[in-house]
Motif scaffolding. Structure first.
Motif, short mmCIF file in Angstrom:
data_model
loop_
_atom_site.label_atom_id
_atom_site.label_comp_id
_atom_site.label_asym_id
_atom_site.label_seq_id
_atom_site.Cartn_x
_atom_site.Cartn_y
_atom_site.Cartn_z
N LEU A 148 0.83 -1.20 0.00
CA LEU A 148 0.00 0.00 0.00
C LEU A 148 0.87 1.25 0.00
CD1 LEU A 148 -2.79 -0.92 2.61
CD2 LEU A 148 -2.73 -1.33 0.14
N VAL A 149 0.43 2.25 -0.76
CA VAL A 149 1.14 3.53 -0.83
C VAL A 149 0.12 4.66 -0.81
CG1 VAL A 149 3.15 2.65 -2.10
CG2 VAL A 149 1.14 3.41 -3.37
N ASP A 150 0.58 5.83 -0.43
CA ASP A 150 -0.26 7.02 -0.52
C ASP A 150 -0.56 7.30 -2.00
OD1 ASP A 150 -0.27 7.73 2.23
OD2 ASP A 150 1.63 8.80 2.05
N ASP A 151 -1.82 7.68 -2.28
CA ASP A 151 -2.18 8.08 -3.65
C ASP A 151 -2.87 9.43 -3.58
OD1 ASP A 151 -2.96 8.36 -6.27
OD2 ASP A 151 -4.48 6.78 -6.20
N PRO A 152 -2.22 10.51 -4.01
CA PRO A 152 -0.89 10.59 -4.61
C PRO A 152 0.22 10.37 -3.56
CG PRO A 152 -1.73 12.80 -4.24
CD PRO A 152 -2.85 11.85 -3.90
N LEU A 155 3.23 16.60 6.65
CA LEU A 155 3.55 17.38 5.45
C LEU A 155 3.83 16.46 4.26
CD1 LEU A 155 5.70 20.20 7.07
CD2 LEU A 155 3.25 20.22 6.57
N HIS A 156 2.86 15.66 4.01
CA HIS A 156 2.87 14.66 2.94
C HIS A 156 3.28 15.23 1.58
CE1 HIS A 156 0.26 12.76 -0.28
NE2 HIS A 156 0.97 11.72 0.12
N ASN A 157 4.11 14.47 0.89
CA ASN A 157 4.50 14.77 -0.48
C ASN A 157 3.58 13.97 -1.40
OD1 ASN A 157 5.82 15.24 -2.91
ND2 ASN A 157 7.54 13.88 -2.45
N PRO A 158 2.81 14.60 -2.27
CA PRO A 158 2.85 15.99 -2.71
C PRO A 158 1.78 16.92 -2.10
CG PRO A 158 1.53 14.72 -4.25
CD PRO A 158 1.94 13.77 -3.14
N THR A 159 0.87 16.44 -1.28
CA THR A 159 -0.28 17.31 -0.93
C THR A 159 -0.01 18.32 0.17
OG1 THR A 159 -1.19 15.80 0.73
CG2 THR A 159 -1.90 15.43 -1.54
N GLY A 160 1.05 18.12 0.96
CA GLY A 160 1.33 19.04 2.06
C GLY A 160 0.44 18.82 3.27
N THR A 161 -0.43 17.82 3.23
CA THR A 161 -1.33 17.57 4.36
C THR A 161 -0.63 16.74 5.44
OG1 THR A 161 -2.12 15.56 3.28
CG2 THR A 161 -3.39 17.57 2.91
N SER A 162 -1.17 16.81 6.66
CA SER A 162 -0.65 15.98 7.74
C SER A 162 -1.78 15.12 8.31
CB SER A 162 -0.07 16.87 8.85
OG SER A 162 1.00 17.63 8.32
N THR A 163 -1.44 13.89 8.68
CA THR A 163 -2.43 12.97 9.23
C THR A 163 -2.84 13.44 10.62
OG1 THR A 163 -1.47 11.18 7.94
CG2 THR A 163 -2.82 10.54 9.84
N SER A 164 -4.15 13.55 10.86
CA SER A 164 -4.62 14.01 12.17
C SER A 164 -4.43 12.89 13.20
CB SER A 164 -6.10 14.37 12.08
OG SER A 164 -6.86 13.19 11.92
N ALA A 165 -4.45 13.28 14.47
CA ALA A 165 -4.27 12.30 15.54
C ALA A 165 -5.38 11.24 15.49
CB ALA A 165 -4.26 13.00 16.90
N VAL A 168 -3.74 4.27 -1.49
CA VAL A 168 -4.72 4.67 -0.49
C VAL A 168 -4.94 6.17 -0.68
CG1 VAL A 168 -5.25 4.81 1.97
CG2 VAL A 168 -3.85 2.92 1.10
N PRO A 169 -6.14 6.58 -1.07
CA PRO A 169 -6.34 8.01 -1.37
C PRO A 169 -5.97 8.88 -0.17
CG PRO A 169 -8.25 6.72 -2.05
CD PRO A 169 -7.37 5.80 -1.27
N ARG A 170 -5.35 9.99 -0.48
CA ARG A 170 -4.93 10.90 0.57
C ARG A 170 -5.98 11.99 0.71
NH1 ARG A 170 -0.63 10.93 4.46
NH2 ARG A 170 -0.60 13.05 5.24
N ASP A 216 -7.31 7.78 3.54
CA ASP A 216 -8.73 7.47 3.56
C ASP A 216 -8.92 6.11 4.26
OD1 ASP A 216 -11.32 6.54 2.94
OD2 ASP A 216 -11.36 7.72 1.10
N ILE A 217 -9.41 6.17 5.49
CA ILE A 217 -9.47 4.98 6.34
C ILE A 217 -10.44 3.94 5.80
CG2 ILE A 217 -10.18 4.20 8.66
CD1 ILE A 217 -7.43 5.42 8.63
N THR A 218 -11.54 4.38 5.20
CA THR A 218 -12.52 3.44 4.66
C THR A 218 -11.91 2.61 3.54
OG1 THR A 218 -14.13 5.18 5.10
CG2 THR A 218 -14.91 3.28 3.84
N VAL A 219 -11.23 3.32 2.62
CA VAL A 219 -10.59 2.61 1.50
C VAL A 219 -9.46 1.73 2.03
CG1 VAL A 219 -9.28 2.90 -0.63
CG2 VAL A 219 -11.22 4.40 -0.15
#
Lengths: 469, 469
Positions: free
Chosen positions: B208-212, B261-271, B231-233, B239-242
């Protein structure tokens, strides 16, 4: 009667491959609790002898049983029946590491520094022989320079001026023509060997190696699932007759060899043998990985396979770890241009670039002539030591394989073909770390030889022990 | 009608696996010269659609045909019929590299420095943002020290004081408890990812990988023969459901993810998502490789998976390549102690040690507080740039995924879901190197998104182009 011989019946005439018969047999015995958790299995050799099958079959079967969780491999000790709970666990099974168990145990011990231990079996020069000041001076010069080299990834192939220096001077000096695109910098020779092996080797492939040869390489190749076939090392290089037989029998793709100042025997391949070897390589489609990390210790001109073949079928791997600094991790591959493109892809994909800081330090050391001076000093020191050690070993009744033309290794045989591993065990109790010949054989076959590093033989108690045998 | 559809008939009901039917079909067409050398085959996607089979089957079949010498894979272009002479050649077939072809092409281009090209798609900070003086100062200090560190192999795990610093300070600061034996120094994070992947992944394994996600990783994992499932980001992490569906369907062993600070979206996984993710990992026996190379750019406290899980099922990989110097190649793995032992074995076997010189430079930078000061400065600079770039992109009609809490990346969608790859082609003709979203997808699926590096967006012509669309 050995535990499995009474319990497993193998039939070589059945359509089921022998390896699967062994796997199924042992699985059933474990599942039926006939073989209980913790029971030690016969060694690979014993199992093979008892059942009249090849050792490869046993290695394969044991590997599969470890992967399936039925067996455990304990470092340096053997194979044991796992508890069944283990067999159902989903944690990753590092089978390939288990294949390299003996070598790993040895490597960990080699890299662990224990005081009061003398190490005539050591594989490198003592720190105080290597000139820290040479490195320090370059480091100092580098620290006064600014530029992106301090922060950026740098060139994927490696620092260009260093590759130019290798191309125009260091490789040219030993007769090898390689342009800068044919040279790829690596983190030491190990990284170079890893890249080449990953490109060529599939699990199950037969790979030829020097016998005796470099044990870390053996462990590493086994971890890739390669089957090692040894080519006996004679005084003037690999045994060409045996090599030809192996080529006919196994059609291997690769042969890993030290041409100059071979580890552990200290011998160098003669020009005549090199020529025959390359003719065979051409005929059988063999690629040769020439590991030349000791070559600079040779005082005269020595023939490299890559110089005869001009990097057609020879992949040349070298480094400065043994000669000046292992800490820098500066090594390189020189090879055919098309192969270099693929190796570069693999380098990029598996680790991006190698440190330009270290490559610049090495570059300074080379271009300012410090490397040459250092090597000349080391050669002289080694020559003096080598003469002494050979005399001392002969006085203890050991037989010298051949007087090496340079380098730190002397390969010597115990009187009465005594088992070197047993002698090494006795020595270790006296805090003397010997390097018995079985370590340097593809499957740790018994040996009456020992490798001595002449730079680590100053303590009289080494020879006191040897003469007391 | 596409060339192969008319010529190959597949029967999913037959006992012969579909992949073998494809291989045999194409082999016969090549051997009968119906398909002539140089003919381009349908793309993997087209072939799959035309024959109503899975893309994995086509990838497998093409791979095997390349290995057999019937097809050639040309970088970034597709698969072509090889000349039959090729099919009989014995030279090594680097199939696994062909699998990573698109990524390799891109990587080579990324690392090639071409003047006058602006690189809003670049993956790292400009050299002039990284403080050369910080490295230089440490280099200078180091050059005044003497010791075996200049010449010897050093500690297999890495320089002990650096591991102590990471254990006691840097990892503790982000809530991760790891003793020095749980930390293994690597040549950048790439080397760490390589070690972990080599330990866990067998060809054919689903990963499994982050997508993107990180495209070099995708290319690398494909080269090992892994099958990537994305796994959609989402804005707050995977995305926990997927994820749960994938875990149920594929039972994968590994998930590679950027938490902060995920590459490429810049988002961070919440607690909250991190907690759910780890519960699923526990339930399904999944190991998570947490790649945290951007985490230090985060200005506030961000949750790491390894901090919640305490390195039970999380393998933490990081480096200083993105934040201060890629040239040093200093990275590390922190993980469960038993896993660390295996990874250490693998590190030793495949490359011995990592350079203590570089690790000492990094150690100096960390302990003397230079790293902290440098990072604070970069964070401030990035924050200013990020605000500007987001405003400029929105003014050009692009939609921002989510405003990142730090770092250099902004993920933005083109108006009307326009194809980003096409826009990138237009831009490249104007010497503007964009990073279109398809690159960051496991199988380069089409995308209308672009990744912008805010530190490389100073030139007005970037926005002139985007607003002209």
């Amino acid at each position: 009667m050995p535990v499995t011989q009474a319990l497993i019946t193998l039939n070589p005439l059945e359509s089921v491959p022998l390896v699967e018969q062994v796997v199924t047999g042992i699985k059933q015995l474990v599942e039926q609790r006939v073989l209980r958790a913790g029971t030690r299995l016969p060694s690979i050799r014993d199992f093979a002898v008892q059942h009249g099958i090849s050792r490869f079959t046993v290695v394969d079967a044991y590997d599969r049983l470890v992967a399936l969780g039925y067996l455990l491999s304990r470092r340096g000790s053997g194979f044991y029946v796992a508890s069944l709970a283990k067999a159902e666990e989903t944690a990753p099974q590092a089978t390939f590491l288990e294949r390299a168990d003996d070598v790993l145990w040895l490597l960990h011990n080699t890299f662990r520094d224990v005081p009061d231990v003398v190490r005539p079996g050591c594989g490198w020069l003592p720190s105080d022989w290597l000139d820290e000041k040479v490195i320090q001076k370059s480091l100092h010069e580098l620290s006064r320079k600014s530029g992106a080299f301090l922060t950026a990834y740098g060139d994927v192939s490696g620092y260009l001026p260093l590759r130019q220096q290798l191309s125009q001077k260091n490789l040219t000096d030993i007769g090898i023509s390689a342009d800068t695109q044919q040279i790829i910098m690596t983190n030491g020779a190990s990284h170079g060997l890893d890249l080449v092996a990953r490109l060529f080797i599939q699990p199950g492939d037969v790979v030829l190696v020097d016998d005796p040869g470099y044990y870390t390489l053996f462990g590493y190749l086994k971890s890739l699932g390669a089957r090692l076939i040894g080519v006996p090392r004679l005084v003037n290089g690999p045994d060409i007759t045996v090599l030809q037989q192996h080529l006919e029998t196994y059609k291997p793709k690769l042969f890993f060899t030290n041409t100059v100042l071979h580890n552990p025997t200290g011998t160098s391949t003669s020009a005549a043998i090199a020529h025959q070897l390359l003719q065979l390589a051409e005929k059988f489609g063999l690629y040769i990985v020439e590991d030349d990390i000791y070559g600079d210790f040779h005082s005269q001109h020595a023939t490299r396979l890559a110089a005869l073949d001009q990097l057609n079928r020879v992949i040349y791997v070298s480094s400065y770890s043994k000669t000046i600094s292992a800490s820098m991790r500066v090594g390189f591959i020189a090879c055919h241009r098309e192969l270099a493109m693929r190796l570069l892809d693999l380098k990029l994909l598996t680790g991006l670039t190698t440190s330009e800081i270290n490559q610049r330090i090495m570059y300074q050391i080379l271009v300012e002539g410090r490397y040459r001076k250092h090597i000349e000093k080391i050669r002289t020191l080694l020559e003096i030591k080598r003469g002494q050690v050979i005399r001392d070993l002969e006085a203890c009744g050991l037989h010298i394989h051949a007087e090496p033309a340079g380098g730190m290794f002397v390969w010597a045989q115990l009187a009465d073909e005594r088992n070197a591993a047993e002698v090494a065990t006795v020595a270790s109790k006296q805090n003397i770390m010997l390097a018995p010949g079985n370590l340097f054989r593809p499957y740790q076959e018994p040996s009456s030889w020992l490798r001595f590093n002449v730079a680590h033989c100053d303590e009289p108690r080494i020879f006191a022990l040897l003469s007391s045998l």
